[in-house]
Scaffold this active site. Structure first.
Site, PDB file in Angstrom:
ATOM      1  N   HIS A 158     -48.458  63.122  22.427  1.00 24.05           N
ATOM      2  CA  HIS A 158     -47.074  62.917  22.890  1.00 24.05           C
ATOM      3  C   HIS A 158     -46.427  61.849  22.021  1.00 24.05           C
ATOM      4  O   HIS A 158     -47.026  60.807  21.747  1.00 24.05           O
ATOM      5  CB  HIS A 158     -47.108  62.483  24.360  1.00 24.05           C
ATOM      6  N   CYS A 167     -43.446  64.028  30.739  1.00 27.56           N
ATOM      7  CA  CYS A 167     -43.771  64.172  29.308  1.00 27.56           C
ATOM      8  C   CYS A 167     -44.972  65.079  29.056  1.00 27.56           C
ATOM      9  O   CYS A 167     -45.221  65.475  27.924  1.00 27.56           O
ATOM     10  CB  CYS A 167     -44.039  62.802  28.692  1.00 27.56           C
ATOM     11  N   ASN A 219     -38.572  59.689  21.665  1.00 27.75           N
ATOM     12  CA  ASN A 219     -39.333  60.283  22.768  1.00 27.75           C
ATOM     13  C   ASN A 219     -38.441  61.302  23.476  1.00 27.75           C
ATOM     14  O   ASN A 219     -37.501  60.931  24.164  1.00 27.75           O
ATOM     15  CB  ASN A 219     -39.772  59.169  23.714  1.00 27.75           C
TER      16      ASN A 219
HETATM   17  O1  UT7 Z   1     -42.920  59.004  27.565  1.00 29.19           O
HETATM   18  C1  UT7 Z   1     -43.444  58.448  28.726  1.00 29.19           C
HETATM   19  C2  UT7 Z   1     -44.325  57.363  28.420  1.00 29.19           C
HETATM   20  N1  UT7 Z   1     -43.609  56.223  27.897  1.00 29.19           N
HETATM   21  C3  UT7 Z   1     -44.217  55.454  27.047  1.00 29.19           C
HETATM   22  O2  UT7 Z   1     -45.319  55.778  26.679  1.00 29.19           O
HETATM   23  C4  UT7 Z   1     -43.608  54.146  26.645  1.00 29.19           C
HETATM   24  C5  UT7 Z   1     -44.659  53.071  26.780  1.00 29.19           C
HETATM   25  N2  UT7 Z   1     -44.211  51.703  26.444  1.00 29.19           N
HETATM   26  C6  UT7 Z   1     -43.871  51.381  25.180  1.00 29.19           C
HETATM   27  O3  UT7 Z   1     -43.839  52.173  24.284  1.00 29.19           O
HETATM   28  C7  UT7 Z   1     -43.575  49.911  24.902  1.00 29.19           C
HETATM   29  O4  UT7 Z   1     -43.991  49.168  26.019  1.00 29.19           O
HETATM   30  C8  UT7 Z   1     -42.063  49.618  24.636  1.00 29.19           C
HETATM   31  C9  UT7 Z   1     -41.678  50.195  23.289  1.00 29.19           C
HETATM   32  C10 UT7 Z   1     -41.211  50.223  25.746  1.00 29.19           C
HETATM   33  C11 UT7 Z   1     -41.828  48.106  24.580  1.00 29.19           C
HETATM   34  O5  UT7 Z   1     -42.686  47.511  23.597  1.00 29.19           O
HETATM   35  P1  UT7 Z   1     -43.536  46.208  23.992  1.00 29.19           P
HETATM   36  O6  UT7 Z   1     -44.224  45.782  22.774  1.00 29.19           O
HETATM   37  O7  UT7 Z   1     -44.375  46.583  25.193  1.00 29.19           O
HETATM   38  O8  UT7 Z   1     -42.412  45.169  24.324  1.00 29.19           O
HETATM   39  P2  UT7 Z   1     -42.120  44.356  25.684  1.00 29.19           P
HETATM   40  O9  UT7 Z   1     -41.539  45.275  26.710  1.00 29.19           O
HETATM   41  O10 UT7 Z   1     -43.336  43.585  26.056  1.00 29.19           O
HETATM   42  O11 UT7 Z   1     -40.995  43.363  25.203  1.00 29.19           O
HETATM   43  C12 UT7 Z   1     -41.236  42.359  24.218  1.00 29.19           C
HETATM   44  C13 UT7 Z   1     -39.958  41.609  23.952  1.00 29.19           C
HETATM   45  C14 UT7 Z   1     -39.260  41.126  25.202  1.00 29.19           C
HETATM   46  O12 UT7 Z   1     -38.710  39.868  24.919  1.00 29.19           O
HETATM   47  P3  UT7 Z   1     -39.395  38.523  25.454  1.00 29.19           P
HETATM   48  O13 UT7 Z   1     -39.440  38.672  26.950  1.00 29.19           O
HETATM   49  O14 UT7 Z   1     -40.769  38.514  24.833  1.00 29.19           O
HETATM   50  O15 UT7 Z   1     -38.476  37.470  24.977  1.00 29.19           O
HETATM   51  C15 UT7 Z   1     -38.145  42.126  25.411  1.00 29.19           C
HETATM   52  O16 UT7 Z   1     -37.049  41.584  26.104  1.00 29.19           O
HETATM   53  O17 UT7 Z   1     -39.015  42.469  23.282  1.00 29.19           O
HETATM   54  C16 UT7 Z   1     -37.772  42.439  23.982  1.00 29.19           C
HETATM   55  N3  UT7 Z   1     -37.143  43.761  23.855  1.00 29.19           N
HETATM   56  C17 UT7 Z   1     -36.309  44.077  22.855  1.00 29.19           C
HETATM   57  N4  UT7 Z   1     -35.846  43.368  21.802  1.00 29.19           N
HETATM   58  C18 UT7 Z   1     -35.004  43.999  20.949  1.00 29.19           C
HETATM   59  C19 UT7 Z   1     -37.307  44.841  24.657  1.00 29.19           C
HETATM   60  N5  UT7 Z   1     -36.583  45.867  24.181  1.00 29.19           N
HETATM   61  C20 UT7 Z   1     -35.953  45.419  23.066  1.00 29.19           C
HETATM   62  C21 UT7 Z   1     -35.070  46.004  22.140  1.00 29.19           C
HETATM   63  N6  UT7 Z   1     -34.626  45.281  21.104  1.00 29.19           N
HETATM   64  N7  UT7 Z   1     -34.678  47.307  22.245  1.00 29.19           N
END
Ligand code: UT7
Length: 329
Positions: free
Chosen positions: A256, A114, A286
């Site tokens: 980014h 990225c 992204n």
């Molecule tokens: O470009 C390269 C760099 N990449 C990035 O910078 C991405 C960095 N990471 C992020 O942007 C965030 O971590 C994400 C958007 C990927 C995820 O957001 P988060 O607030 O960190 O969520 P999480 O992974 O901690 O997940 C929270 C909950 C989980 O459920 P439980 O375990 O709390 O019950 C996931 O299973 O959200 C759930 N979840 C979803 N729910 C509905 C994860 N993805 C989804 C989804 N729809 N698409």
């Protein structure tokens, strides 16, 4: 004598097909509400079947060349930043050169994930220091959907396909912006947190093997989030300090475009108000290496690049890699 590097033209290309959050609700267990509140993304562009990185980067290059008022044949170097090249070989940069109808240039694919667009700006500066007469095309393109696991809701809602390009030369006359400074960094010890492994020499497939999850992008989202905020903010701060600039000196910050929450958090660490943050994440998602280049074009269209204004770019991605750049318009 030190030669300056100037951006002479910019452009981008996004495929026609748009996939909305409502479309994704039909593919995986997710919701527009979750995607919007956690990332800020509403829709993303998706490459047509058969549309590859070389096609999209050639289209972005043509837009940047028109913007620069130059013919493709005037280019001397093409650096194409991508993690999703058409093939292992020939390089996507060679295929792109052919699609631009030119030959005998210095062309290569480079993987800085990225952070590609910003790595490219520094490479252009380096080439121009050696060859002041060079005309460098920096392109950044991804068809991330070719490595998207549509069964993994944690990643498939995040990414889109697109390409961006910039023509960089040492001529001040006719230039749009001066590249004042760049800073780059990396840390391979954290690379395992964001991978596309399958099919590489470290993870080969034999004839007849089924494609498995390792073929696709995998990410530890929360860990990447933390590092992205910390590293992007630190490298932007380093650049501002080196240039003796305070937050009031920056007219626009283009980070980014991975997640609005990351962008907001970085701006907060830099004490930049959110209204100085350029965001296209809602419309493109992204698109990895190309996000900063797309947002730069969109910022100009929106009239957010005033003459004399200093614009800060920041990026973070797989590898990990990260970097910052300062432009003066
Ligand atoms: O470009 C390269 C760099 N990449 C990035 O910078 C991405 C960095 N990471 C992020 O942007 C965030 O971590 C994400 C958007 C990927 C995820 O957001 P988060 O607030 O960190 O969520 P999480 O992974 O901690 O997940 C929270 C909950 C989980 O459920 P439980 O375990 O709390 O019950 C996931 O299973 O959200 C759930 N979840 C979803 N729910 C509905 C994860 N993805 C989804 C989804 N729809 N698409």
């Amino acid at each position: 004598m030190k030669h300056e590097a100037y951006i002479r033209g910019i452009g981008y290309y996004a495929p026609e097909k748009v996939l909305t959050n409502a479309d994704l609700e039909k593919i995986v267990e997710t919701s527009d509400e979750w995607i919007t509140t956690r990332t800020g993304i509403k829709e993303r562009h998706i490459a047509a079947p058969g549309e590859a990185v070389s096609d999209m980067s050639a289209a972005a290059a043509k837009a940047a060349l028109v913007d620069a008022g130059m013919d493709a044949d005037e280019l001397t170097h093409i650096f194409l930043y991508t993690v999703t090249p058409d093939f292992y070989t020939p390089s996507a940069a060679c295929l792109m050169e052919e699609k631009l109808g030119i030959r005998h240039k210095v062309v290569q694919d480079v993987n800085a994930a990225c952070t590609g667009y910003i790595y490219g700006l520094e490479m252009a500066r380096a080439v121009l220091a050696l060859h002041p007469e060079a005309k460098v095309l920096v392109a950044a393109a991804e068809v991330l959907t070719s490595r998207t696991n549509w069964a993994d809701r944690r990643t498939c809602v995040l990414f889109g396909d697109a390409a961006a390009a910039a023509v960089v030369t040492s001529e001040e006359s006719g230039a749009q912006a001066r590249i004042m400074d760049t800073r780059l960094s990396s840390d391979g010890s954290l690379g395992h947190l964001l991978t596309i492994k399958g099919g590489g020499s470290g993870h080969p497939y034999k004839l007849g093997d089924a494609v498995d999850e390792d073929f696709f992008l995998q990410m530890n989202g929360p860990e990447v989030f933390k590092h992205a905020v910390r590293s992007m903010a630190a490298i932007c701060e380093e650049l501002m300090t080196a240039q003796g600039l305070g937050n009031d000196d920056i007219v626009l910050f283009i980070p980014h475009q991975a997640n609005w929450r990351i962008m907001e958090a970085v701006a907060k660490k830099l004490s930049l108000p959110v209204d100085k943050v350029m965001s296209t994440v809602a419309r493109f998602g992204n698109t990895s290496a190309s996000t900063v280049g797309i947002a730069l074009v969109e910022a100009r269209t929106a009239g957010r690049l005033p003459a004399g204004g200093k614009v800060l770019l920041g990026a973070f991605g797989g590898g990990f890699t990260w970097g910052s750049a300062l432009l003066q318009f």
